[in-house]
Structure formats: structure tokens, C-alpha cells
Design an enzyme around this catalytic site. Structure first.
Site, PDB file in Angstrom:
ATOM      1  N   HIS A 113     -79.205  20.934  36.171  1.00 52.99           N
ATOM      2  CA  HIS A 113     -78.513  19.632  36.157  1.00 52.99           C
ATOM      3  C   HIS A 113     -79.302  18.593  36.963  1.00 52.99           C
ATOM      4  O   HIS A 113     -79.427  17.443  36.561  1.00 52.99           O
ATOM      5  CB  HIS A 113     -77.114  19.761  36.795  1.00 52.99           C
ATOM      6  N   LYS A 121     -62.137  25.615  31.549  1.00 54.76           N
ATOM      7  CA  LYS A 121     -62.874  26.648  32.260  1.00 54.76           C
ATOM      8  C   LYS A 121     -62.154  27.043  33.544  1.00 54.76           C
ATOM      9  O   LYS A 121     -61.515  26.202  34.174  1.00 54.76           O
ATOM     10  CB  LYS A 121     -64.270  26.133  32.632  1.00 54.76           C
ATOM     11  N   ARG A 150     -80.816  21.736  25.725  1.00 56.03           N
ATOM     12  CA  ARG A 150     -81.671  22.865  26.054  1.00 56.03           C
ATOM     13  C   ARG A 150     -82.041  23.622  24.787  1.00 56.03           C
ATOM     14  O   ARG A 150     -82.711  23.089  23.949  1.00 56.03           O
ATOM     15  CB  ARG A 150     -80.982  23.748  27.095  1.00 56.03           C
ATOM     16  N   SER A 159     -74.075  27.683  34.795  1.00 59.59           N
ATOM     17  CA  SER A 159     -73.333  27.857  36.048  1.00 59.59           C
ATOM     18  C   SER A 159     -72.686  29.238  36.091  1.00 59.59           C
ATOM     19  O   SER A 159     -72.616  29.863  37.157  1.00 59.59           O
ATOM     20  CB  SER A 159     -72.271  26.767  36.175  1.00 59.59           C
TER      21      SER A 159
HETATM   22  N1  COA Z   1     -79.348  23.069  33.184  1.00 58.17           N
HETATM   23  C1  COA Z   1     -78.719  24.201  33.465  1.00 58.17           C
HETATM   24  N2  COA Z   1     -77.490  24.483  33.034  1.00 58.17           N
HETATM   25  C2  COA Z   1     -76.878  23.563  32.302  1.00 58.17           C
HETATM   26  C3  COA Z   1     -77.486  22.346  31.965  1.00 58.17           C
HETATM   27  C4  COA Z   1     -78.791  22.112  32.452  1.00 58.17           C
HETATM   28  N3  COA Z   1     -79.445  21.006  32.187  1.00 58.17           N
HETATM   29  N4  COA Z   1     -76.633  21.639  31.219  1.00 58.17           N
HETATM   30  C5  COA Z   1     -75.544  22.385  31.082  1.00 58.17           C
HETATM   31  N5  COA Z   1     -75.687  23.548  31.734  1.00 58.17           N
HETATM   32  C6  COA Z   1     -74.737  24.645  31.804  1.00 58.17           C
HETATM   33  C7  COA Z   1     -73.497  24.259  32.521  1.00 58.17           C
HETATM   34  O1  COA Z   1     -73.555  24.592  33.872  1.00 58.17           O
HETATM   35  C8  COA Z   1     -72.436  25.028  31.781  1.00 58.17           C
HETATM   36  O2  COA Z   1     -72.335  26.312  32.329  1.00 58.17           O
HETATM   37  P1  COA Z   1     -70.946  27.120  32.244  1.00 58.17           P
HETATM   38  O3  COA Z   1     -70.494  27.076  30.821  1.00 58.17           O
HETATM   39  O4  COA Z   1     -71.310  28.464  32.682  1.00 58.17           O
HETATM   40  O5  COA Z   1     -69.997  26.394  33.163  1.00 58.17           O
HETATM   41  C9  COA Z   1     -72.954  25.166  30.360  1.00 58.17           C
HETATM   42  O6  COA Z   1     -74.351  24.956  30.471  1.00 58.17           O
HETATM   43  C10 COA Z   1     -72.355  24.165  29.452  1.00 58.17           C
HETATM   44  O7  COA Z   1     -72.559  22.885  30.003  1.00 58.17           O
HETATM   45  P2  COA Z   1     -71.902  21.590  29.409  1.00 58.17           P
HETATM   46  O8  COA Z   1     -72.095  21.590  27.938  1.00 58.17           O
HETATM   47  O9  COA Z   1     -72.416  20.428  30.170  1.00 58.17           O
HETATM   48  O10 COA Z   1     -70.387  21.842  29.657  1.00 58.17           O
HETATM   49  P3  COA Z   1     -69.559  21.421  30.871  1.00 58.17           P
HETATM   50  O11 COA Z   1     -68.332  22.245  30.879  1.00 58.17           O
HETATM   51  O12 COA Z   1     -70.352  21.423  32.100  1.00 58.17           O
HETATM   52  O13 COA Z   1     -69.168  19.906  30.500  1.00 58.17           O
HETATM   53  C11 COA Z   1     -67.759  18.214  29.531  1.00 58.17           C
HETATM   54  C12 COA Z   1     -68.414  19.588  29.343  1.00 58.17           C
HETATM   55  C13 COA Z   1     -66.962  18.168  30.805  1.00 58.17           C
HETATM   56  C14 COA Z   1     -68.842  17.158  29.578  1.00 58.17           C
HETATM   57  C15 COA Z   1     -66.875  17.961  28.288  1.00 58.17           C
HETATM   58  O14 COA Z   1     -66.024  19.062  28.109  1.00 58.17           O
HETATM   59  C16 COA Z   1     -66.045  16.694  28.449  1.00 58.17           C
HETATM   60  O15 COA Z   1     -66.526  15.602  28.220  1.00 58.17           O
HETATM   61  N6  COA Z   1     -64.758  16.879  28.872  1.00 58.17           N
HETATM   62  C17 COA Z   1     -63.849  15.780  29.100  1.00 58.17           C
HETATM   63  C18 COA Z   1     -62.760  15.761  28.041  1.00 58.17           C
HETATM   64  C19 COA Z   1     -63.241  15.067  26.800  1.00 58.17           C
HETATM   65  O16 COA Z   1     -63.564  13.897  26.791  1.00 58.17           O
HETATM   66  N7  COA Z   1     -63.260  15.842  25.699  1.00 58.17           N
HETATM   67  C20 COA Z   1     -63.683  15.355  24.405  1.00 58.17           C
HETATM   68  C21 COA Z   1     -65.148  15.551  24.233  1.00 58.17           C
HETATM   69  S1  COA Z   1     -65.659  15.019  22.607  1.00 58.17           S
END
Ligand code: COA
Length: 165
Positions: A21, A45, A94, A132
Site C-alpha cells: 500500500h 471483512k 497487481r 493484509s
Molecule cells: N499491496 C499489497 N497488498 C494490497 C495492495 C497492494 N498494493 N492492494 C491491496 N492489497 C491487499 C489488501 O491488503 C487486501 O488484503 P485482505 O483482503 O487480506 O484484507 C486485498 O489486497 C484486497 O485489497 P482491496 O481490493 O484494496 O480491498 P480492501 O478491502 O482493502 O478495500 C474497499 C476495498 C474498502 C476500497 C471497497 O470495498 C470500498 O470502496 N468499500 C466502501 C463501500 C463501497 O463504496 N462499496 C461499493 C464499491 S463499488
């Protein structure tokens, strides 16, 4: 004429934030003026850190960089953007497996808030397969996670798992 600041919002669960991140934030700052890291509090989550713990942890990491701020957001990301009149979403792209989900989110957010644009950064190769959850699993089982997270996060993970044992 004063140049308008380009501000991007980097949303995620960040439970916890990892070097992957952080790499995305750094890359964003090479083309944007400021980055708001938006910590989602309404997530399906099962997080080990509270939203406030996640916010503080991230804030500590970026404390020397005034271009980075951290906020918690409940509910929809587009509502958070609308309230602050911000229009740029930052995401890391990624492996190919991310593409379908990211495409779905970017297009859905654009339907809900047409002026929004999502920009994608490709993280460094060593962070491609990191998540994560993997970091938490290693920490929970007593492994060292210093290759994946800053010291402060590693300490927080150790403390959290020592409390839950
Ligand atoms: N490097 C390493 N790990 C990464 C990464 C990076 N650059 N980018 C993402 N990851 C990891 C994250 O840590 C996460 O790990 P986990 O699943 O074990 O927790 C996984 O990859 C998925 O990441 P991401 O796709 O960013 O999911 P997230 O849960 O962190 O974020 C939100 C998702 C919060 C952005 C999304 O659900 C959201 O916008 N929610 C708000 C509600 C909403 O508006 N919903 C409608 C969306 S259309």
C-alpha cells in the site's frame, strides 16, 4: 492564477497497511499533490484492528509527509468523495486476478458518481501477491513480517496477537 491541487483518495481496509500500500501512495505522490488515505469502517471483512487503530497506524507512518492525510469513512466511497468534492480514486493493480474486481468497482463508482475517475498504479513486483490477510496469518503464527510491513505495524500485530491468545 493559482493551480488547483490534484488530490487523490486511496481507499482500502488497511487491516493492516503493508509496504504494498505504501508503495502505491508513494507512486501516487509522483503525479498528485496530495493523497487522502481513506480507511473503510463498514467492511464485511473481519478486521483485527479497529478503524481508529488503523487510522493511527497509517498516520504514524506518514507523519513526516504533509501531503498525506488519513481519514476513516463509513458507507459508500462515492459519498465520501462527494462530501469532500474530490474526484480521483487511487487503486493498486497487481496480478491479473485484480483486474475483474477493480474494473467492476471503477465502473460501478462511476455510475454512482459520474465525475469520478479511478487511476491505477502497478506496485513493485515483490508486492504483487501480498495481502493484509497473509501478513496477519504469518504474524499470528509467530513468523516475522518485517519484509512486508514497517516496524510499527509489526509491533502492533505482535501486541494484538499476544492479547488475543
Ligand atoms: N499491496 C499489497 N497488498 C494490497 C495492495 C497492494 N498494493 N492492494 C491491496 N492489497 C491487499 C489488501 O491488503 C487486501 O488484503 P485482505 O483482503 O487480506 O484484507 C486485498 O489486497 C484486497 O485489497 P482491496 O481490493 O484494496 O480491498 P480492501 O478491502 O482493502 O478495500 C474497499 C476495498 C474498502 C476500497 C471497497 O470495498 C470500498 O470502496 N468499500 C466502501 C463501500 C463501497 O463504496 N462499496 C461499493 C464499491 S463499488
Amino acid at each position: 492564477m493559482k493551480k488547483k491541487e490534484r488530490i487523490g483518495v486511496y481507499p482500502g481496509t488497511f487491516d493492516p497497511i503493508t509496504y504494498g500500500h505504501i508503495d502505491v501512495v508513494r507512486k501516487s505522490l509522483s503525479i498528485l499533490d496530495r493523497v487522502v488515505i481513506a480507511v473503510a469502517s463498514d467492511t464485511p471483512k473481519r478486521c483485527i484492528f479497529t478503524p481508529e487503530e488503523r487510522r493511527k497506524m497509517i498516520q504514524g507512518i506518514f507523519k513526516a509527509d504533509a501531503r498525506v492525510s488519513v481519514e476513516i469513512f463509513p458507507g459508500l466511497l462515492v459519498d465520501f468523495l462527494r462530501e469532500r468534492q474530490l474526484k480521483i480514486i487511487i487503486r493498486g493493480l497487481r496480478a491479473v486476478s485484480d483486474f475483474e474486481y477493480e474494473f467492476q468497482m471503477a465502473t460501478t463508482n462511476q455510475v454512482m458518481f459520474p465525475s469520478v475517475e479511478t487511476i491505477f498504479f502497478v506496485p513493485r513486483a515483490e508486492f504483487f501477491y501480498m495481502s493484509s490477510s497473509l501478513v496477519k496469518e504469518i504474524a499470528r503464527l509467530g513468523g516475522t513480517v518485517s519484509a512486508f510491513v514497517p516496524d510499527s505495524v509489526e509491533r502492533a500485530l505482535k501486541l494484538k496477537y499476544s492479547q488475543t491468545k
